[in-house]
Enzyme design. Structure first.
Site, PDB file in Angstrom:
ATOM      1  NE  ARG A 106      -2.114  -1.336   3.481  1.00  0.00           N
ATOM      2  CZ  ARG A 106      -2.337  -0.857   4.703  1.00  0.00           C
ATOM      3  NH1 ARG A 106      -3.355  -0.066   4.933  1.00  0.00           N
ATOM      4  NH2 ARG A 106      -1.550  -1.177   5.698  1.00  0.00           N
TER       5      ARG A 106
ATOM      6  CG  ASN B  70      -4.256  -4.260   3.557  1.00  0.00           C
ATOM      7  OD1 ASN B  70      -3.736  -4.240   2.453  1.00  0.00           O
ATOM      8  ND2 ASN B  70      -3.555  -4.203   4.664  1.00  0.00           N
TER       9      ASN B  70
END
Length: 91
Positions: free
Chosen positions: A18, A37
Site C-alpha cells: 500500500r 486492504n
C-alpha cells in the site's frame, strides 16, 4: 478522465504494497484515489486520472514494487461512478 477499481491478489498485505502504491500515485501526479486492504487478503484500489497516467500506474502495480510483494493478479474495472478525490491516500 479514467476511473478504475483495481483488485490486487498475491502477497500484497504486510509487505509495504500500500505504501509503495501511494508513492507511485504521488510520483506520477494527477492520480487521485485510495488503496486499502481487504479482509480476504487482497488489496483494493480506486484511482482517477488521465488515461496515460492510469496506464502507467497499472503497469507499475504489476511489478509488485518491492522485494517482498508478489502480485499474482490485477483485475482492473472501469467505473464512471467513482468520485474522484483531492489526493491519493491509504485507508
Amino acid at each position: 478522465m479514467r476511473k478504475v477499481r483495481i483488485y490486487v491478489s498475491g502477497r500484497v498485505q504486510g509487505v509495504g504494497f500500500r505504501y509503495n502504491t501511494l508513492s507511485i500515485a504521488r510520483n506520477l501526479k494527477e492520480i487521485t484515489g485510495y488503496v486499502r486492504n481487504l479482509d480476504d487478503g487482497m488489496v483494493y484500489i480506486e484511482a482517477c486520472g488521465p488515461e496515460a497516467k492510469i496506464a502507467m500506474f497499472i503497469d507499475a502495480l504489476k511489478d509488485g514494487q518491492s522485494s517482498f510483494a508478489r502480485v499474482a493478479s490485477l483485475d482492473v474495472m472501469e467505473d464512471e461512478t467513482i468520485e474522484c478525490r483531492d489526493a491519493f491516500d491509504i485507508l
